[in-house]
Design an enzyme around this catalytic site. Structure first.
Site: not given
Ligand code: NAD
Length: 291
Positions: A86, A161, A236
């Site tokens: 997102t 979204k 967010k």
């Molecule tokens: P998270 O922080 O658990 O995962 C993100 C991952 O990206 C981390 O493991 C981090 O190490 C990695 N990362 C950061 N920089 C990087 C790079 N340069 N190269 C490779 N990897 C890198 O977050 P999440 O909960 O998995 O959410 C991910 C996305 O999905 C976000 O944008 C969030 O808004 C969206 N989202 C999350 C949810 C939820 O319930 N968690 C629901 C819908 C949407």
């Protein structure tokens, strides 16, 4: 299909695991997370080399832009980048332009359904980008999710979204403040639910995700407001909605107020780490003179 998966956090790791389980050749990369459900590359460039589809699941638009700059020069011509994070609409459109300039396809495909949906393969994808790229990636969406809606050109997935989640945030606040008012008027919560859930005030937040414990179907309210969908993730998405509204000159006073309330809730009122329906105990504790 040969797939690279970049960003293996709470959402990315189970999504990638589902693609592996369905028989795709998936290689992952993340500087921190090291899940053992798929082979890992040393860096993002190595992961995407030779991949037909590259999926990213990253924290925000700035990181998406940085990763795009790293991977586009090494992706195979004709490859497709699908960003499921997102992020702000502007970043989604900027990386799509860069992908096109590099001879690559690009889709923005944010999800709803949360960590549970990622693990169960029941996410909903909201997708912006070309018909051709959508057709290429559709079989992967079908594994990771139950529905993929093609919303039009690049950025439209992110637009869908944040508009959806702006309605969700505003509606949750309205539902919670109405419960708190009903309490003070001496109306019991079950009666409130029975009336509103079958009257014109009904909504997903009331009917499917009721913020009052012990009322309506099971929800995070019945589990001590453990997320679910965390308040800081709602903040967010509301923040992204207001960035987009400012850029598009759209008047969104309710979205703005919802963002301000979740900002206070998360940053100064102990809401961080609680489900976004924990707005109800917040309102419960307050009187009209408290600002
Ligand atoms: P998270 O922080 O658990 O995962 C993100 C991952 O990206 C981390 O493991 C981090 O190490 C990695 N990362 C950061 N920089 C990087 C790079 N340069 N190269 C490779 N990897 C890198 O977050 P999440 O909960 O998995 O959410 C991910 C996305 O999905 C976000 O944008 C969030 O808004 C969206 N989202 C999350 C949810 C939820 O319930 N968690 C629901 C819908 C949407």
């Amino acid at each position: 299909m040969k797939v690279a998966f970049i960003g293996l956090g709470n959402m990315g790791a189970p999504m990638a695991a589902n693609l592996v389980a369905a028989g795709h050749e998936v290689i992952g990369c993340d500087p921190v997370a090291r899940p053992d459900s798929l082979p890992l590359a040393a860096n993002n460039a190595e992961a995407v080399t030779g991949a037909e589809v590259v999926i990213t699941m990253l924290p925000n638009g700035a990181i998406l832009r940085a990763v795009a700059a790293e991977i586009y020069p090494v992706m195979s011509p004709g490859g497709v980048h699908v960003d499921c994070s997102t992020v702000d609409v502007e970043s989604a459109r900027a990386v799509a332009d860069q992908a096109a300039a590099a001879g690559l396809g690009a889709l923005d495909a944010p999800v709803s359904g949360g960590i549970g949906g990622a693990a169960a393969g029941t996410l909903t994808f909201m997708v912006g980008g070309s018909d051709a790229a959508f057709a290429t990636v559709k079989p992967l969406f079908d594994i990771m999710g139950q529905k993929a809606v093609h919303c039009g050109a690049s950025g439209n997935g992110q637009a869908a979204k944040i508009c959806n989640n702006m309605i969700l945030g505003v509606t949750m606040i309205a539902t919670c403040e109405a419960f708190a008012l009903a309490d003070k008027l001496g109306l019991d919560r079950q009666s409130m639910f029975d009336v509103v859930s079958t009257s014109s005030g009904y909504s997903w937040t009331m009917n499917a995700y009721c913020p009052a414990p012990g009322v309506g179907p099971k929800s995070p309210a019945d589990n001590g407001y453990k997320p679910g969908f965390a308040s800081e993730l709602m903040l967010k998405d509301l923040t992204l909605s207001q960035m987009a509204a400012a850029a598009a000159d759209a008047d969104t006073p309710m979205g703005q107020m919802a963002m301000d309330l979740y900002k206070d809730f998360v940053e100064t009122e102990g809401g961080r780490g609680t489900d976004f329906s924990a707005m109800l105990p917040r309102f419960e504790k307050r009187g009209r003179s408290v600002t």
